[in-house]
Design an enzyme around this catalytic site. Structure first.
Site, PDB file in Angstrom:
ATOM      1  N   CYS A  51       7.997   2.942   8.893  1.00  0.00           N
ATOM      2  CA  CYS A  51       7.588   1.728   9.543  1.00  0.00           C
ATOM      3  C   CYS A  51       8.593   0.515   9.802  1.00  0.00           C
ATOM      4  CB  CYS A  51       6.381   0.946   8.832  1.00  0.00           C
ATOM      5  SG  CYS A  51       5.795  -0.495   9.227  1.00  0.00           S
ATOM      6  N   CYS A 100       7.990  -2.965   9.070  1.00  0.00           N
ATOM      7  CA  CYS A 100       7.915  -3.171   7.516  1.00  0.00           C
ATOM      8  C   CYS A 100       9.288  -3.142   7.180  1.00  0.00           C
ATOM      9  CB  CYS A 100       7.273  -2.077   6.840  1.00  0.00           C
ATOM     10  SG  CYS A 100       5.486  -1.766   7.680  1.00  0.00           S
ATOM     11  N   ASP A 101      10.338  -2.332   7.440  1.00  0.00           N
ATOM     12  CA  ASP A 101      11.518  -1.984   6.688  1.00  0.00           C
ATOM     13  C   ASP A 101      12.536  -2.458   7.757  1.00  0.00           C
ATOM     14  OD1 ASP A 101      10.020  -1.434   4.888  1.00  0.00           O
ATOM     15  OD2 ASP A 101       9.908   0.656   4.938  1.00  0.00           O
TER      16      ASP A 101
HETATM   17  C1  FAD Z   1       6.120   3.990   2.793  1.00  0.00           C
HETATM   18  C2  FAD Z   1       5.328   2.880   3.693  1.00  0.00           C
HETATM   19  C3  FAD Z   1       5.703   1.650   3.707  1.00  0.00           C
HETATM   20  C4  FAD Z   1       4.954   0.714   4.239  1.00  0.00           C
HETATM   21  N1  FAD Z   1       5.302  -0.842   4.167  1.00  0.00           N
HETATM   22  C5  FAD Z   1       4.524  -1.670   4.735  1.00  0.00           C
HETATM   23  C6  FAD Z   1       5.046  -3.066   4.500  1.00  0.00           C
HETATM   24  O1  FAD Z   1       6.230  -3.411   4.034  1.00  0.00           O
HETATM   25  N2  FAD Z   1       4.214  -3.846   4.926  1.00  0.00           N
HETATM   26  C7  FAD Z   1       3.147  -3.727   5.894  1.00  0.00           C
HETATM   27  O2  FAD Z   1       2.266  -4.475   6.282  1.00  0.00           O
HETATM   28  N3  FAD Z   1       2.800  -2.241   5.871  1.00  0.00           N
HETATM   29  C8  FAD Z   1       3.367  -1.312   5.262  1.00  0.00           C
HETATM   30  N4  FAD Z   1       2.958  -0.006   5.563  1.00  0.00           N
HETATM   31  C9  FAD Z   1       1.655   0.276   6.172  1.00  0.00           C
HETATM   32  C10 FAD Z   1       0.478   0.192   5.264  1.00  0.00           C
HETATM   33  O3  FAD Z   1       0.762   0.680   3.996  1.00  0.00           O
HETATM   34  C11 FAD Z   1      -0.741   0.319   5.686  1.00  0.00           C
HETATM   35  O4  FAD Z   1      -0.767  -0.263   6.972  1.00  0.00           O
HETATM   36  C12 FAD Z   1      -1.918  -0.111   4.972  1.00  0.00           C
HETATM   37  O5  FAD Z   1      -1.803   0.607   3.567  1.00  0.00           O
HETATM   38  C13 FAD Z   1      -3.366   0.558   5.465  1.00  0.00           C
HETATM   39  O6  FAD Z   1      -4.286   0.135   4.491  1.00  0.00           O
HETATM   40  P1  FAD Z   1      -5.716   0.845   4.570  1.00  0.00           P
HETATM   41  O7  FAD Z   1      -6.439   0.311   3.659  1.00  0.00           O
HETATM   42  O8  FAD Z   1      -6.158   1.134   5.828  1.00  0.00           O
HETATM   43  O9  FAD Z   1      -5.340   2.541   4.153  1.00  0.00           O
HETATM   44  P2  FAD Z   1      -4.472   3.138   2.924  1.00  0.00           P
HETATM   45  O10 FAD Z   1      -3.510   2.050   2.754  1.00  0.00           O
HETATM   46  O11 FAD Z   1      -3.976   4.494   3.705  1.00  0.00           O
HETATM   47  O12 FAD Z   1      -5.343   3.644   1.961  1.00  0.00           O
HETATM   48  C14 FAD Z   1      -6.366   4.560   2.146  1.00  0.00           C
HETATM   49  C15 FAD Z   1      -7.262   4.813   1.078  1.00  0.00           C
HETATM   50  O13 FAD Z   1      -8.086   5.769   1.382  1.00  0.00           O
HETATM   51  C16 FAD Z   1      -8.327   6.406   0.188  1.00  0.00           C
HETATM   52  N5  FAD Z   1      -9.242   7.799   0.748  1.00  0.00           N
HETATM   53  C17 FAD Z   1      -8.742   8.576   1.524  1.00  0.00           C
HETATM   54  N6  FAD Z   1      -9.772   9.809   1.378  1.00  0.00           N
HETATM   55  C18 FAD Z   1     -10.793   9.240   0.657  1.00  0.00           C
HETATM   56  C19 FAD Z   1     -11.987  10.042   0.367  1.00  0.00           C
HETATM   57  N7  FAD Z   1     -12.439  10.905   0.795  1.00  0.00           N
HETATM   58  N8  FAD Z   1     -12.734   9.361  -0.771  1.00  0.00           N
HETATM   59  C20 FAD Z   1     -12.284   8.105  -1.241  1.00  0.00           C
HETATM   60  N9  FAD Z   1     -11.282   7.367  -0.991  1.00  0.00           N
HETATM   61  C21 FAD Z   1     -10.416   8.057  -0.068  1.00  0.00           C
HETATM   62  C22 FAD Z   1      -7.224   6.862  -0.243  1.00  0.00           C
HETATM   63  O14 FAD Z   1      -7.320   7.165  -1.426  1.00  0.00           O
HETATM   64  C23 FAD Z   1      -6.450   5.389  -0.277  1.00  0.00           C
HETATM   65  O15 FAD Z   1      -6.743   4.767  -1.310  1.00  0.00           O
HETATM   66  C24 FAD Z   1       3.794   1.111   4.876  1.00  0.00           C
HETATM   67  C25 FAD Z   1       3.322   2.240   4.855  1.00  0.00           C
HETATM   68  C26 FAD Z   1       4.138   3.145   4.193  1.00  0.00           C
HETATM   69  C27 FAD Z   1       3.942   4.992   4.214  1.00  0.00           C
END
Ligand code: FAD
Length: 312
Positions: free
Chosen positions: A138, A141-142
């Site tokens: 991203c 982000c970085d």
């Molecule tokens: C390496 C990295 C660095 C990042 N750095 C940043 C940053 O600095 N700033 C920023 O704003 N964003 C950053 N992002 C992006 C950010 O992480 C995502 O936008 C954010 O985490 C999305 O949140 P979410 O809750 O939608 O999903 P996710 O964080 O993807 O969480 C999904 C959740 O769903 C759960 N899940 C999936 N399937 C099931 C199931 N069948 N049953 C129950 N639970 C399930 C998983 O276990 C997980 O807990 C980064 C992403 C990555 C990969």
């Protein structure tokens, strides 16, 4: 004994899931939250979040997600350390949805799907080990960590070119590594990138090695047309070859777009099933940020709360 019907089941423990949990529990919906296969979500794979509001010195991803969980528990969210295996979602208004896990089932009037997405990986050595240590998924982000430095982006689609566009304004030099001999991205993005003086494109090229001991210091690339390899010394590698939304268990249950993301009604978190709402990256292939995920998590809880009060 007759099983109690819940008001709110949240699937996912990223920023979207916990934000929804905080709002739903404070509205007395007594949410049950499934953490899933990746407790804390994508942010647990990064060492530094610098762009989330309220943390002037930045915060480690795991620490941040622990705080989110603690805050949700403070308002009595019930945490289930399991993954949801399948769902049976009702088509009816005021219908009851079934959420299956292990050998059990929870019945609920409301469901919030916040299962996020997973970045596609190259599948090469040190890629996972150096995530947050030079390897990133991203630019927003970085990118800032690489201000004035040389970096590489891999990918040839819209996302990759958007990353290049963003990074070329911050970094000294941006190498774009493209597997094919052409770019897939839209013409407008291509023409913007081709105008940049600090962008160099390597077509027909793949990354064969990540160089560095404790953090990324460079990459070795291989041109499969000329059959030669070379080394690029860079501080950051941005992998932009796509994301996979975690929607496998919703395939026959919810309307998905052609990339597999959950379709929500514009300006809301409503899915095509009454009482089922969706938040975070699983319904957003565009912004993909922690703060927008948390924002839509809040929206989903408010949307559910209104749905329940109108249908009671
Ligand atoms: C390496 C990295 C660095 C990042 N750095 C940043 C940053 O600095 N700033 C920023 O704003 N964003 C950053 N992002 C992006 C950010 O992480 C995502 O936008 C954010 O985490 C999305 O949140 P979410 O809750 O939608 O999903 P996710 O964080 O993807 O969480 C999904 C959740 O769903 C759960 N899940 C999936 N399937 C099931 C199931 N069948 N049953 C129950 N639970 C399930 C998983 O276990 C997980 O807990 C980064 C992403 C990555 C990969």
């Amino acid at each position: 004994m007759k099983q109690k019907i819940q008001n709110c089941v949240i699937i996912g423990s990223g920023p979207a899931g916990y934000s929804a949990a905080i709002y739903a529990s404070r509205a007395d919906l007594h949410p049950i939250l499934f953490v899933g296969p990746n407790p804390g979500g994508q942010l647990t794979t990064t060492t530094s979040i610098d762009n989330y509001l309220g943390f002037p010195l930045g915060i480690d991803g795991i620490d941040f997600m622990k705080k989110c969980q603690k805050q949700a528990i403070r308002f009595n969210t019930k945490i289930m350390n399991q993954s949801v295996k399948s769902v049976c979602l009702s088509n009816k208004n005021r219908g009851i949805h079934h959420i299956f896990f292990e050998k059990e089932c929870i019945k609920s009037r409301g469901v919030i799907v916040a299962t996020g997405s997973s970045p596609r990986l190259l599948g090469i050595e040190k890629e996972k080990k150096f995530t947050g240590l030079g390897v990133s998924f991203c630019a927003t982000c970085d990118g800032f960590f690489h201000k004035g430095k040389d970096i590489a982006v891999i990918g040839g689609g819209d996302t990759a070119l958007e990353e290049v566009n963003y990074l070329s304004k911050i970094c000294r030099k941006v190498y774009l590594i493209v597997r094919k001999n052409y770019l897939k991205a839209s013409k407008i993005l291509q023409s913007n990138v081709l105008k940049k003086k600090n962008v160099e494109i390597f077509f027909c090229t793949k990354i064969i090695k990540i160089i560095g001991n404790d953090f990324l210091e460079g990459i070795q690339i291989f041109n499969h047309e000329k059959k030669n390899s070379s080394t690029l010394l860079i501080s950051g590698l941005f992998i932009a070859i796509g994301h996979i939304p975690n929607t496998e268990i919703f395939k026959d249950q919810l309307d998905l777009d052609n990339k597999g993301y959950i379709i929500v009604k514009k300006g809301s978190t409503m899915t095509n099933k009454p009482g089922v709402f969706s938040a975070g990256d699983v319904q957003d292939s565009n912004y993909r940020q922690a703060i927008t995920s948390a924002g839509t998590g809040c929206m989903a809880a408010l949307d559910l709360e209104r749905y329940l009060s109108l249908s009671s």
